[in-house]
Design a protein around this motif. Structure first.
Motif, PDB file in Angstrom:
ATOM      1  N   SER A  12       2.460  24.879   3.676  1.00  0.00           N
ATOM      2  CA  SER A  12       2.197  26.565   4.909  1.00  0.00           C
ATOM      3  C   SER A  12       0.120  25.416   5.897  1.00  0.00           C
ATOM      4  CB  SER A  12       1.697  27.821   4.432  1.00  0.00           C
ATOM      5  OG  SER A  12       0.529  27.324   2.929  1.00  0.00           O
ATOM      6  N   LYS A  25       7.050  30.765  10.135  1.00  0.00           N
ATOM      7  CA  LYS A  25       6.205  29.773  11.365  1.00  0.00           C
ATOM      8  C   LYS A  25       4.579  30.663  10.333  1.00  0.00           C
ATOM      9  CE  LYS A  25       4.337  30.695  15.684  1.00  0.00           C
ATOM     10  NZ  LYS A  25       4.293  31.269  17.365  1.00  0.00           N
ATOM     11  N   VAL A  26       3.849  30.021  10.381  1.00  0.00           N
ATOM     12  CA  VAL A  26       2.483  30.218  10.165  1.00  0.00           C
ATOM     13  C   VAL A  26       1.469  30.697  11.100  1.00  0.00           C
ATOM     14  CG1 VAL A  26       0.179  29.717   8.326  1.00  0.00           C
ATOM     15  CG2 VAL A  26       2.753  28.831   8.062  1.00  0.00           C
ATOM     16  N   GLN A  27       0.447  31.362  10.755  1.00  0.00           N
ATOM     17  CA  GLN A  27      -0.319  31.868  11.656  1.00  0.00           C
ATOM     18  C   GLN A  27      -0.766  32.947  11.587  1.00  0.00           C
ATOM     19  OE1 GLN A  27       2.081  33.696  15.710  1.00  0.00           O
ATOM     20  NE2 GLN A  27       4.000  34.237  13.863  1.00  0.00           N
ATOM     21  N   ARG A  28      -1.898  33.641  13.021  1.00  0.00           N
ATOM     22  CA  ARG A  28      -2.775  34.153  12.260  1.00  0.00           C
ATOM     23  C   ARG A  28      -2.132  35.589  12.818  1.00  0.00           C
ATOM     24  NH1 ARG A  28      -6.126  29.200  12.728  1.00  0.00           N
ATOM     25  NH2 ARG A  28      -8.020  29.783  11.286  1.00  0.00           N
ATOM     26  N   TRP A  31      -2.365  37.049  16.544  1.00  0.00           N
ATOM     27  CA  TRP A  31      -1.069  36.498  17.236  1.00  0.00           C
ATOM     28  C   TRP A  31       0.260  36.849  17.925  1.00  0.00           C
ATOM     29  CZ3 TRP A  31      -4.057  33.869  20.375  1.00  0.00           C
ATOM     30  CH2 TRP A  31      -5.289  33.200  20.278  1.00  0.00           C
ATOM     31  N   GLN A 131       6.684  40.728  17.510  1.00  0.00           N
ATOM     32  CA  GLN A 131       7.506  39.428  17.179  1.00  0.00           C
ATOM     33  C   GLN A 131       7.342  39.833  15.046  1.00  0.00           C
ATOM     34  OE1 GLN A 131       5.096  35.514  16.951  1.00  0.00           O
ATOM     35  NE2 GLN A 131       4.005  37.114  19.044  1.00  0.00           N
ATOM     36  N   ARG A 172      -4.451  35.142   7.791  1.00  0.00           N
ATOM     37  CA  ARG A 172      -3.101  34.020   7.730  1.00  0.00           C
ATOM     38  C   ARG A 172      -1.871  34.983   6.946  1.00  0.00           C
ATOM     39  NH1 ARG A 172      -6.082  29.652   8.151  1.00  0.00           N
ATOM     40  NH2 ARG A 172      -3.668  28.289   9.004  1.00  0.00           N
ATOM     41  N   THR A 175       5.598  34.339   8.956  1.00  0.00           N
ATOM     42  CA  THR A 175       6.450  34.789   9.852  1.00  0.00           C
ATOM     43  C   THR A 175       7.820  34.550   9.900  1.00  0.00           C
ATOM     44  OG1 THR A 175       6.155  34.940  11.638  1.00  0.00           O
ATOM     45  CG2 THR A 175       4.877  36.458  10.443  1.00  0.00           C
TER      46      THR A 175
END
Length: 448
Positions: A12, A25-28, A31, A131, A172, A175
C-alpha cells in the motif's frame, strides 16, 4: 472463525496499512468526500420555527447516537439549509475536553434524518461522493485505524488535540468496488452484532453483580445472617425491621470520625508530610495518588491531631458515596485533606470490619441523602454523621457479619474481574475484526 485471504496483494505504501488486495485503491479520505463542512449554532430559540441542533454530547464514544432532548436553536435560513442532515451523512467530533471523544463518528440514519436536524459547530459533517459506502466509512472512522491517524495528525498539525476538515481528509484508506464494500458491511454488521450481544451479556452480569453486592451488604447490616432470628420494628421508616437483640444507636456514639482540615494551596511544598487527596481514597487501600506535601514544622504546630493511623478507614465527603478505603503502613502518618473523613472504631462498641460495610450500605447512604435534602448543606460531611443512626449488633455478631461480607464480596469481585476481562477481549476482537476486514487482510465476500 477462519477466513481466507485475497489471492493477490500489493504494497500500500502506507506502513500501518501494509499489504492490501491488489485490486484495491489506496487514497486519502478527502478524495471520496463530496462535502466537508463545519456546523452551526445560531441564536437562542424563541419558540417559533426553531431547529433541533445535534451536539457531540449526543454521540457515544463508540459511534452511536444517544439523543434525548436535542438543543433547539434559531437558525438563519441559509445556515439551516446548509447544515440540514441527510441520511448517509457522517458527523465527526472535532473538539472536546476529552481526548477519548475527539474523532468519534456517528452515521445519520433514516430516523435521525427524519428529525430535520442540523449539527453543532463542534462537529464536522462528511458527505461522501459515492465511492465509499457511508456505513463502511463509519466502521473505519470508529476503529483504531482512523482514530490513531486522527490523533497523530491533530497533534502534529496544530499541537492541540483538535480536528478540522483538512486533518480528517488526510486519513489514508484502501477502498474496493461497491459490491465488495457491501459484502464487507454485511459481514461486519452480522459479526459485530454477535460480539456486541456477548458484550451486553457481560455488562448485564456486571449490573446484576452490583445489585447483588448492594443487596448482600444491606441485608447483612440490617437483618443479620440468621434468617430465623425474631425481628422488631426499628421505628425508622427507611430501616424497617431489625433483629430483636440489635440496638439502634447514634453513629457518633459508635464511630470516632473527623474531617481533614482546610488547607490553602500556599501551604503546599515539594516535600514533607503527604497531604492525602480524594483521588487517593477511591480503592480498597488509601494511596498517595495526587498528594501534596506540608512542612513538618507546620504540621506539628497546627495539624498533628489530623494524622491518620494504620487501620483507619477513610471515606470521601466531596465525591460520590459508596467507597471506603483503609490506611496501610505506607500512608499512616499522612494528613487527610478537607473532604476526606477519617473513621475509627470505638473500642468495645463497634468493630472496623462491620463499619467498613455499614457505611457503604444503601440504608446508610439513603439516610445521608435524606439528611442532606433537609438542610442547606448539600455536600456530605460530619454535620450529617452527627445526625445519623445505625444498627449495632453484639460485638461477636459484628465480626461474624464482617467476615461473611468480606468472603462474599471477594467472590463477587472475582466474577466482576472475569466479566471485565471478557469485555476487554471481546472489544479487542471486534476492533481487530473490523481492521482486518476494511484493510483486506481477510476476504469476507464468501462469508455467511
Amino acid at each position: 472463525m477462519s477466513l481466507p485471504r485475497y489471492p493477490e496483494y500489493k504494497d500500500s505504501g502506507v506502513p500501518w496499512l501494509g499489504d492490501v488486495p491488489a485490486h484495491w485503491k489506496v487514497q486519502r479520505f478527502k478524495w471520496v468526500i463530496e462535502q466537508n463542512d463545519g456546523g452551526v449554532w445560531g441564536e437562542d430559540p424563541d419558540g417559533s420555527d426553531d431547529t433541533a441542533v445535534l451536539r457531540s454530547t449526543e454521540q457515544t464514544v463508540d459511534g452511536y447516537w444517544q439523543i434525548g432532548e436535542p438543543a433547539m436553536r434559531k437558525l438563519a435560513d441559509r445556515d439551516r439549509l446548509s447544515a440540514l442532515l441527510q441520511e448517509g451523512d457522517l458527523l465527526v467530533t472535532k473538539s472536546s475536553g476529552s481526548a477519548l471523544h475527539i474523532g468519534k463518528t456517528t452515521l445519520v440514519d433514516e430516523s435521525v434524518a427524519a428529525m430535520g436536524a442540523c449539527y453543532s459547530n463542534f462537529m464536522q459533517r462528511l458527505r461522501l461522493d459515492g465511492q465509499l459506502s457511508p456505513r463502511l466509512a463509519w466502521y473505519l472512522l470508529n476503529n483504531g485505524l482512523a482514530r490513531t491517524q486522527l490523533d497523530l495528525l491533530s497533534n502534529s498539525t496544530t499541537g492541540l488535540a483538535n480536528l478540522n476538515g483538512s486533518i480528517i481528509g488526510e486519513i489514508r484508506l484502501a477502498t474496493s468496488l461497491q459490491d465488495e464494500q457491501n459484502a464487507i458491511v454485511a459481514f461486519l454488521d452480522r459479526e459485530t452484532a454477535k460480539i456486541d450481544a456477548l458484550i451486553a451479556e457481560q455488562e448485564k452480569l456486571l449490573s446484576l453483580l452490583a445489585e447483588k453486592r448492594e443487596a448482600t451488604i444491606s441485608h447483612a447490616v440490617t437483618r443479620g445472617l440468621n434468617p430465623n432470628v425474631p425481628m422488631k420494628d426499628s421505628g425508622i421508616l427507611w430501616l424497617g425491621h431489625v433483629p430483636v437483640h440489635w440496638e439502634i444507636a447514634p453513629f457518633r456514639y459508635c464511630v470516632d470520625f473527623q474531617e481533614g482540615p482546610g488547607i490553602l494551596a500556599t501551604d503546599f511544598h515539594d516535600e514533607g508530610v503527604p497531604l492525602l487527596r480524594v483521588s487517593g481514597v477511591q480503592g480498597r487501600w488509601a494511596t498517595l495518588d495526587g498528594c501534596n506535601y506540608l512542612a513538618p514544622a507546620r504540621v506539628a504546630e497546627q495539624w498533628e491531631h489530623f494524622r491518620v493511623a494504620e487501620g483507619d478507614l477513610l471515606i470521601s465527603a466531596s465525591a460520590s458515596m459508596g467507597t471506603v478505603c483503609e490506611v496501610g503502613p505506607d500512608v499512616a502518618g499522612c494528613i487527610p485533606y478537607t473532604g476526606i473523613i477519617r473513621l475509627r472504631s470505638v473500642s468495645g462498641v463497634m468493630h472496623k470490619p462491620y463499619i467498613r460495610h455499614l457505611v457503604v450500605s444503601s440504608q446508610f447512604i439513603t439516610q445521608i441523602d435524606l439528611l442532606k435534602a433537609g438542610t442547606t448543606i448539600q455536600h456530605f460531611g460530619p454535620t450529617h454523621l452527627n445526625q445519623t443512626v445505625i444498627t449495632r449488633p453484639p460485638e461477636a455478631e459484628q465480626l461474624e457479619i464482617g467476615a461473611y461480607l468480606d468472603e462474599q464480596l471477594s467472590i463477587m469481585a472475582n466474577l466482576e474481574k472475569e466479566a471485565v476481562c471478557a469485555i476487554d477481549l471481546l472489544r479487542e476482537r471486534r476492533s481487530a475484526l473490523i481492521s482486518a476486514a476494511v484493510t483486506g487482510k481477510i476476504d469476507v465476500r464468501g462469508a455467511s
